[in-house]
Design a protein around this motif. Structure first.
Motif, short mmCIF file in Angstrom:
data_model
loop_
_atom_site.label_atom_id
_atom_site.label_comp_id
_atom_site.label_asym_id
_atom_site.label_seq_id
_atom_site.Cartn_x
_atom_site.Cartn_y
_atom_site.Cartn_z
N LEU A 1 -2.77 7.96 -6.21
CA LEU A 1 -1.18 8.78 -5.79
C LEU A 1 -2.41 8.62 -4.09
CD1 LEU A 1 -0.58 11.57 -7.59
CD2 LEU A 1 0.20 10.01 -6.90
N LYS A 2 -3.60 7.87 -4.00
CA LYS A 2 -4.06 8.21 -2.34
C LYS A 2 -3.22 7.08 -1.58
CE LYS A 2 -8.72 7.98 -3.05
NZ LYS A 2 -9.89 7.41 -3.61
N SER A 3 -2.68 7.75 -0.40
CA SER A 3 -1.66 7.88 0.39
C SER A 3 -2.19 6.38 0.56
CB SER A 3 -1.78 8.18 1.51
OG SER A 3 -2.27 8.45 2.49
N GLY A 4 -3.15 5.64 1.10
CA GLY A 4 -3.62 4.24 1.08
C GLY A 4 -3.65 3.43 0.08
N ALA A 5 -3.23 4.06 -1.01
CA ALA A 5 -3.81 3.22 -2.18
C ALA A 5 -3.95 1.76 -1.93
CB ALA A 5 -2.30 2.43 -2.45
N ALA A 6 -5.24 1.78 -1.52
CA ALA A 6 -6.47 1.00 -1.44
C ALA A 6 -6.35 0.04 -3.13
CB ALA A 6 -7.18 1.11 -0.65
N ASN B 1 11.86 -3.49 6.71
CA ASN B 1 11.08 -3.76 7.38
C ASN B 1 9.76 -3.25 7.26
OD1 ASN B 1 11.38 -6.68 7.99
ND2 ASN B 1 12.94 -5.46 9.45
N PRO B 2 9.41 -2.74 5.62
CA PRO B 2 8.04 -1.37 5.74
C PRO B 2 6.61 -1.58 5.93
CG PRO B 2 8.45 -2.24 3.83
CD PRO B 2 9.34 -3.53 4.23
N PRO B 3 6.43 -0.54 6.37
CA PRO B 3 4.49 -1.31 6.67
C PRO B 3 3.96 -1.19 5.04
CG PRO B 3 5.07 1.38 6.90
CD PRO B 3 6.67 0.35 5.91
N GLU B 4 2.51 -1.27 5.63
CA GLU B 4 1.61 -1.81 4.70
C GLU B 4 1.41 -0.01 3.83
OE1 GLU B 4 0.81 -3.92 2.69
OE2 GLU B 4 1.78 -6.19 3.85
N PRO B 5 1.20 -0.16 2.90
CA PRO B 5 1.37 -1.03 1.15
C PRO B 5 2.76 -1.70 0.44
CG PRO B 5 0.44 0.95 0.57
CD PRO B 5 0.73 1.37 2.37
N VAL B 6 3.42 -0.50 1.08
CA VAL B 6 4.38 -0.79 1.03
C VAL B 6 4.89 -2.12 1.23
CG1 VAL B 6 7.66 0.30 1.40
CG2 VAL B 6 5.17 1.50 1.59
N TRP C 1 3.97 -3.83 -1.94
CA TRP C 1 4.64 -3.98 -3.25
C TRP C 1 6.55 -4.12 -3.34
CZ3 TRP C 1 3.94 2.52 -1.94
CH2 TRP C 1 3.04 2.49 -2.11
N LYS C 2 6.86 -4.46 -2.19
CA LYS C 2 8.61 -4.97 -2.19
C LYS C 2 7.83 -6.19 -2.36
CE LYS C 2 11.72 -5.27 0.75
NZ LYS C 2 12.39 -5.55 1.89
N LYS C 3 6.91 -6.96 -2.03
CA LYS C 3 7.43 -8.48 -2.27
C LYS C 3 6.70 -9.19 -3.65
CE LYS C 3 3.50 -12.53 -1.13
NZ LYS C 3 2.65 -12.42 -0.51
N ALA C 4 5.37 -7.70 -3.99
CA ALA C 4 5.71 -8.29 -5.68
C ALA C 4 6.76 -7.59 -6.29
CB ALA C 4 4.55 -7.34 -6.30
#
Length: 550
Positions: A15-20, A116-121, A124-127
């Motif tokens: 659930l970390k917002s950075g989603a590393a 055109n979402p920012p990372e990390p979204v 996720w979209k690419k996947a």
């Protein structure tokens, strides 16, 4: 209150917002998670299976957390289910699905993740663009794709649960006519994340198949003759596959023309989907139900058992030009698929490395032995019969076009020329096959439909009884008959627009005559759910033509 095992830290990580922890790396080769044990996937009803089920249950609870599903992160329930198929409506068992790569598919992905979402979204979209809606059904690649799917799904559960030794348990339906034909108890528990409200009706008795009115969520049974996998294991040939266009199911001899993959995909695979019903009964929504993954673990378990009998790389590839039912080895080797592994990386895999499950570092706690003796002899005889029938060609004796079938059933009459008691002793006048041609699904009925021959009025329709021909499987069929979000032949997370079914009638007519159940003349065809045939009900099927041929 149920105890949660080793999950709190994992929940915070996810659930970390950075989603590393779940960011996507570059496309690469399959990687097994460090520290994962190379042990055996268990039967869900064993002590080991119950322990693994508890881990699975807790992981699914986390994966369904809205915080990681809006938009779907790679370890979320939504993301993992959409790998199988992206439905138009994930809670509608009649929903169509989007075809990977189509304009509609890309537009839907834009709606979910943004243009055109920012990372990390963006990762996720690419996947999602690479791996969503990629399941093949009615395909020669049905088994290897789903083996990879379970392999990486298992890694995701390990990551989410924090249990590196987790192994996906299998649901051993079809092993015997016992409670193994019921959903495991946790899946019927309304307090469990494994519970799915939208499921269908099962049988009240797994052997006396005259009443399919018991909800699967309330100890309903799958019908044992519909999921018995004995006939799949008696062939040493992997191909031909079921291609989804013309379908055969036991007891029809045409089913024995399939190789192992075609037999397994139709029975038990398709029949289990239809038997559980609800979301499971439709390609685009099936993976929304948590039982899906234990079902497909069983399908892989059966394939591993078949490989133990005939060899780990035994595939009868086509020589020369391949077909949809039997590709060449070069065509097989050219196939690629995309998934997300336990570390959150998008992976690109081929099918060459998936044949030997042992090389992937897992096995099963037991394997189905080779069914020897009578089943093998019967199968060989049916293959010979089917081949001879196909080679000889068939002539239509009687046909009825444009047949509508409701959820409560329908009955029609076909009259072959000179169809009296004497004429039927002549080979040329004997009906041999019943065809349901160009069958389309208008709306999935509450319970599966089956075909019966000469069923008397007010007689319960019994699956496996003296009037039974076989099922009308609806799993691969696209509902509605409207504009499609899909493409061809059950590939890419959707169903086929129409299909044709064929059933043997020669033997059953002979048996009915011998038993005094039919004396020649017109033949009645009933398409109905098991039990007492009632009124028409809601529109369910449209059939272009119902035909008898010799």
């Amino acid at each position: 209150m149920k105890k949660t095992v080793g999950l709190s830290g994992t929940r915070r990580d996810l659930l970390k917002s950075g989603a590393a922890a779940i960011g996507l790396a570059a496309v690469g080769l399959p990687v097994r998670e460090a520290g994962a044990a190379s042990i055996l996937r268990p039967d869900v009803e064993t002590a080991s299976g119950q322990a693994m089920l508890h881990i699975y249950e807790n992981a699914v609870r986390i994966m369904k957390d809205p915080k990681i599903n809006t938009p779907p992160q790679p370890h979320s329930w939504t993301f993992q289910a959409y790998i199988h198929a992206l439905p138009v409506d994930p809670k509608d068992p009649n929903s169509d699905g989007y075809t990977n790569g189509s304009p509609e598919f890309k537009q839907k992905i834009d709606q979910i993740y943004g243009v055109n979402p920012p990372e990390p979204v963006a990762s996720w979209k690419k996947a999602a663009l690479a791996c969503w809606s990629t399941c093949p059904h009615g395909s020669p690649y049905f088994l290897p794709w789903h083996r990879w799917y379970m392999y990486y799904f298992e890694q995701v559960i390990r990551r989410v649960s924090g249990q590196k030794d987790f192994l996906l348990p299998y649901w051993a339906y079809g092993s015997s006519p016992t409670k193994s034909l019921q959903l495991p108890k946790a899946f019927q528990d309304k307090a469990s994340p494994l519970y799915e409200t939208i499921r269908g009706k099962g049988f009240t008795n797994p052997l006396n198949l005259t009443s399919q009115t018991q909800p699967m969520n309330e100890n309903g049974y799958l019908g044992y003759p519909l999921v018995d996998y004995t006939g799949t294991l008696v062939t040493s040939q992997y191909y031909p596959a079921d291609t989804g266009a013309k379908l055969y199911f036991p007891p029809s001899s045409g089913w024995y023309q399939y190789g192992y993959t075609g037999r397994t995909e139709t029975q038990p695979h398709d029949n289990v989907h239809d038997g559980v019903g609800g979301l499971m009964g439709n390609v685009p929504t099936a993976a929304q139900d948590p039982i899906f993954y234990l079902h497909h673990c069983q399908i892989d378990h059966l394939w591993a058992s078949w490989q133990n009998i005939y060899g780990y790389d035994t595939i009868n590839f086509a020589t020369g030009t391949g077909t949809d039912a039997q590709p060449t080895q070069a065509q097989w080797n050219a196939q690629v698929a995309y998934f997300v592994d336990g570390a959150g990386r998008l992976v690109k895999v081929g099918y060459q490395k998936v044949l030997d499950y042992r090389a992937l570092g897992y096995g099963y706690d037991s394997y189905v032995p080779n069914p020897e003796g009578k089943p093998v002899a019967e199968a060989a005889a049916k293959v010979t019969l089917a081949a001879a029938s196909t080679a000889a060609g068939q002539t239509t004796l009687s046909a009825k076009p444009d047949v509508e079938v409701g959820s409560g059933g329908a009955t029609l009459t076909l009259t072959p020329p000179n169809a009296d008691a004497k004429a039927l002793t002549a080979t040329q006048a004997q009906p041999k096959t019943l065809h349901l041609k160009n069958l389309r699904l208008r709306k999935r009925p509450p319970a599966p439909l089956y075909v019966f021959l000469n069923l008397p009025a007010n007689t319960p329709a019994e699956v496996g009884g003296p009037y039974y021909l076989g099922p009308v499987s609806q799993f691969k069929l696209k509902s509605g008959g409207g504009a499609s979000h899909a493409g061809h032949s059950g590939h890419g997370g959707h169903g086929v627009e129409s299909a044709s079914f064929a059933y043997d009638v020669e033997t059953i007519l002979q048996q009915q005559r011998q038993k005094g159940l039919w004396s020649g003349g017109p033949v009645t065809v009933t398409i109905a759910p098991a039990g007492q045939v009632g009124g028409a009900g809601d529109p369910a099927l449209s059939i272009g033509s119902v035909e008898l041929s010799n």
